[in-house]
Design a protein around this motif. Structure first.
Motif, PDB file in Angstrom:
ATOM      1  N   LEU A  87       0.817  -1.231   0.141  1.00  0.00           N
ATOM      2  CA  LEU A  87       0.079  -0.076   0.012  1.00  0.00           C
ATOM      3  C   LEU A  87       0.908   1.250  -0.002  1.00  0.00           C
ATOM      4  N   ARG A  88       1.985   1.127   0.724  1.00  0.00           N
ATOM      5  CA  ARG A  88       2.908   2.470   0.625  1.00  0.00           C
ATOM      6  C   ARG A  88       3.334   2.738  -0.627  1.00  0.00           C
ATOM      7  N   ALA A  89       3.750   1.568  -1.399  1.00  0.00           N
ATOM      8  CA  ALA A  89       4.097   1.775  -2.745  1.00  0.00           C
ATOM      9  C   ALA A  89       3.253   2.271  -3.488  1.00  0.00           C
ATOM     10  N   THR A  90       2.028   1.913  -3.469  1.00  0.00           N
ATOM     11  CA  THR A  90       1.096   2.412  -4.559  1.00  0.00           C
ATOM     12  C   THR A  90       0.274   3.531  -4.177  1.00  0.00           C
ATOM     13  N   LEU A  91       0.207   3.850  -2.931  1.00  0.00           N
ATOM     14  CA  LEU A  91      -0.472   5.079  -2.286  1.00  0.00           C
ATOM     15  C   LEU A  91       0.570   6.195  -2.279  1.00  0.00           C
ATOM     16  N   GLY A  92       1.879   5.997  -2.494  1.00  0.00           N
ATOM     17  CA  GLY A  92       2.846   7.007  -2.254  1.00  0.00           C
ATOM     18  C   GLY A  92       2.659   8.161  -3.404  1.00  0.00           C
ATOM     19  N   MET A  93       3.718   9.155  -3.259  1.00  0.00           N
ATOM     20  CA  MET A  93       3.582  10.279  -4.092  1.00  0.00           C
ATOM     21  C   MET A  93       3.939   9.567  -5.716  1.00  0.00           C
ATOM     22  N   LYS A  94       3.276   9.854  -6.716  1.00  0.00           N
ATOM     23  CA  LYS A  94       3.550   9.301  -8.035  1.00  0.00           C
ATOM     24  C   LYS A  94       4.428  10.336  -8.780  1.00  0.00           C
ATOM     25  N   GLN A  95       5.282   9.988  -9.866  1.00  0.00           N
ATOM     26  CA  GLN A  95       6.064  10.774 -10.621  1.00  0.00           C
ATOM     27  C   GLN A  95       5.247  11.347 -11.472  1.00  0.00           C
ATOM     28  N   PRO A  96       5.513  12.540 -11.885  1.00  0.00           N
ATOM     29  CA  PRO A  96       4.375  13.168 -12.985  1.00  0.00           C
ATOM     30  C   PRO A  96       4.698  12.788 -14.357  1.00  0.00           C
ATOM     31  N   GLY A  97       3.639  12.602 -14.851  1.00  0.00           N
ATOM     32  CA  GLY A  97       3.580  11.946 -16.297  1.00  0.00           C
ATOM     33  C   GLY A  97       3.627  12.968 -17.420  1.00  0.00           C
ATOM     34  N   GLY A  98       3.323  12.856 -18.560  1.00  0.00           N
ATOM     35  CA  GLY A  98       3.203  13.906 -19.598  1.00  0.00           C
ATOM     36  C   GLY A  98       2.439  15.054 -19.194  1.00  0.00           C
ATOM     37  N   GLN A  99       3.269  16.157 -19.768  1.00  0.00           N
ATOM     38  CA  GLN A  99       2.531  17.429 -19.480  1.00  0.00           C
ATOM     39  C   GLN A  99       1.495  18.127 -20.343  1.00  0.00           C
ATOM     40  N   ASP A 100       1.370  17.386 -21.486  1.00  0.00           N
ATOM     41  CA  ASP A 100       0.140  17.922 -22.241  1.00  0.00           C
ATOM     42  C   ASP A 100      -1.051  18.118 -21.922  1.00  0.00           C
ATOM     43  N   SER A 101      -1.625  17.523 -20.986  1.00  0.00           N
ATOM     44  CA  SER A 101      -2.984  17.518 -20.703  1.00  0.00           C
ATOM     45  C   SER A 101      -3.259  17.905 -19.176  1.00  0.00           C
ATOM     46  N   VAL A 102      -2.130  18.035 -18.371  1.00  0.00           N
ATOM     47  CA  VAL A 102      -2.322  18.133 -16.875  1.00  0.00           C
ATOM     48  C   VAL A 102      -3.203  19.263 -16.468  1.00  0.00           C
ATOM     49  N   VAL A 103      -3.412  20.476 -17.215  1.00  0.00           N
ATOM     50  CA  VAL A 103      -4.200  21.491 -16.727  1.00  0.00           C
ATOM     51  C   VAL A 103      -5.727  21.100 -17.057  1.00  0.00           C
ATOM     52  N   ALA A 104      -5.815  20.634 -18.241  1.00  0.00           N
ATOM     53  CA  ALA A 104      -7.268  19.940 -18.357  1.00  0.00           C
ATOM     54  C   ALA A 104      -7.475  18.953 -17.582  1.00  0.00           C
ATOM     55  N   PHE A 106      -6.762  18.420 -14.543  1.00  0.00           N
ATOM     56  CA  PHE A 106      -6.648  18.987 -13.304  1.00  0.00           C
ATOM     57  C   PHE A 106      -8.156  19.660 -13.048  1.00  0.00           C
ATOM     58  N   TRP A 107      -8.780  20.468 -14.005  1.00  0.00           N
ATOM     59  CA  TRP A 107      -9.901  21.210 -13.784  1.00  0.00           C
ATOM     60  C   TRP A 107     -11.021  20.155 -14.043  1.00  0.00           C
ATOM     61  N   ALA A 108     -10.819  19.207 -14.738  1.00  0.00           N
ATOM     62  CA  ALA A 108     -11.669  18.142 -14.925  1.00  0.00           C
ATOM     63  C   ALA A 108     -12.164  17.282 -13.676  1.00  0.00           C
ATOM     64  N   SER A 109     -10.920  17.122 -13.047  1.00  0.00           N
ATOM     65  CA  SER A 109     -11.172  16.280 -11.758  1.00  0.00           C
ATOM     66  C   SER A 109     -11.661  17.239 -10.514  1.00  0.00           C
ATOM     67  N   GLU A 110     -11.111  18.459 -10.629  1.00  0.00           N
ATOM     68  CA  GLU A 110     -11.819  19.278  -9.561  1.00  0.00           C
ATOM     69  C   GLU A 110     -13.456  19.470  -9.806  1.00  0.00           C
ATOM     70  N   ARG A 111     -13.747  19.584 -10.853  1.00  0.00           N
ATOM     71  CA  ARG A 111     -15.348  19.594 -11.257  1.00  0.00           C
ATOM     72  C   ARG A 111     -16.105  18.395 -10.610  1.00  0.00           C
ATOM     73  N   ALA A 112     -15.526  17.331 -11.108  1.00  0.00           N
ATOM     74  CA  ALA A 112     -15.964  15.970 -10.598  1.00  0.00           C
ATOM     75  C   ALA A 112     -15.857  15.884  -9.087  1.00  0.00           C
ATOM     76  N   ASN A 113     -14.965  16.384  -8.427  1.00  0.00           N
ATOM     77  CA  ASN A 113     -14.767  16.361  -6.986  1.00  0.00           C
ATOM     78  C   ASN A 113     -16.065  17.194  -6.392  1.00  0.00           C
ATOM     79  N   LEU A 114     -16.224  18.303  -6.818  1.00  0.00           N
ATOM     80  CA  LEU A 114     -17.501  19.134  -6.444  1.00  0.00           C
ATOM     81  C   LEU A 114     -18.946  18.662  -6.576  1.00  0.00           C
ATOM     82  N   ASP A 241      -1.869  13.538 -11.763  1.00  0.00           N
ATOM     83  CA  ASP A 241      -1.290  12.425 -11.611  1.00  0.00           C
ATOM     84  C   ASP A 241      -0.026  12.235 -10.396  1.00  0.00           C
ATOM     85  N   VAL A 242       0.192  13.431  -9.839  1.00  0.00           N
ATOM     86  CA  VAL A 242       0.967  13.688  -8.822  1.00  0.00           C
ATOM     87  C   VAL A 242       0.499  13.834  -7.443  1.00  0.00           C
TER      88      VAL A 242
END
Length: 284
Positions: A87-104, A106-114, A241-242
């Motif tokens: 669990l520590r290995a899978t729930l730890g901080m992940k390394q960032p992936g590609g940057q091409d759609s990070v912003v999109a 991010f906002w999609a996940s925030e809307r889903a959370n709300l 991702d991070v």
């Protein structure tokens, strides 16, 4: 001229739960029952004794031990330790992936959370707010990033009622004499999210033992404090991702403060604002 083909990458090591899942069909009836419990409740296992699992499954503690040994572990503590490490290995901080759609993303996940936050029943939020409003003292605790949320919650709540204090559970654990200040008329608002802090778990259990009411605000995992909490809000934390999203915790803290203010009819806020004006706290 011949070339040697590049070696194939080694497959990723299976987790203990993966091993149980792939072997499930080969188990007998009772072992299947025990294995399914470990698979379905992996996040709870690090906080459960063999006896507690046995009681839930209505089997003997020895049955849990023998199962762990049959699947290749020295015993239940060994299996429990491996699951915790997985669990520590899978729930730890992940390394960032590609940057091409990070912003999109991010906002999609925030809307889903709300959107998910709107599903929390109003009655549950009101019960939380009333417990905070009625308490003699409000202890707001967390560790690491959760302590940052605690500080924000303290700042918001302290505008509407007295005796609100944020504490780092790491520091509380080093100064346990502060527990002497707790009374059964107090509440502790606990912020915790994976990976769950051992300091928070230990300190809140000590508070609970002294009769304080535990109000838990956590993620959608299996917090080890879930069993002792008098009230619990589980919030979505879908993020990038991070990092997990902390925005739902701030939103709910603000909403709870608004509900507390309504319960207390704003008397403390009026007095606080008068003092702010007297001491010239703000520019305008």
């Amino acid at each position: 001229m011949t070339t040697t083909p590049a070696p194939l990458p080694e497959p990723a090591a299976l987790t203990a739960v993966d091993l149980l899942r792939t072997s499930l069909e080969n188990f007998g009836r009772r072992d299947q029952q025990i294995a399914r419990y470990f698979i379905d409740h992996a996040e709870e296992v690090p906080f459960l004794s063999a006896g507690e699992i046995a009681e839930t499954l209505e089997v003997s503690g020895a049955a849990i031990t023998r199962f762990a040994q049959r699947v290749g572990f020295e015993g239940y503590p060994h299996l429990q330790r491996v699951i915790r490490q997985d669990l520590r290995a899978t729930l730890g901080m992940k390394q960032p992936g590609g940057q091409d759609s990070v912003v999109a993303r991010f906002w999609a996940s925030e809307r889903a959370n709300l959107d998910t936050l709107q599903d929390i029943p109003e009655a549950r939020l009101l019960a939380f707010a009333r417990a905070i409003a009625a308490a003699k003292q409000v202890w707001v605790v967390g560790a690491r990033s959760s302590y940052g949320i605690s500080l924000v919650a303290e700042t918001i709540l302290a505008s509407f009622r007295p005796w609100v204090r944020a504490y780092s559970t790491d520091l509380l654990l080093s100064r346990p004499e502060q527990l002497l200040e707790i009374t059964s008329d107090d509440v502790v608002v606990v912020f915790t999210l994976r990976r769950y802090s051992r300091a928070t778990t230990r300190m809140v259990r000590a508070m609970h033992a002294q009769g304080v009411q535990v109000l838990l605000i956590t993620d959608q995992g299996a917090s080890p404090l879930g069993k002792i909490a008098h009230q619990c809000l589980q919030l979505p934390t879908q993020g990038t991702d991070v990092l997990a999203s902390l925005a739902p915790f701030i939103s709910v803290s603000t909403l709870l403060a608004s509900l507390v203010a309504k319960e207390l009819e704003g008397g403390h806020l009026k007095q606080a604002e008068a003092l702010n004006a007297e001491f010239g706290v703000y520019e305008y």
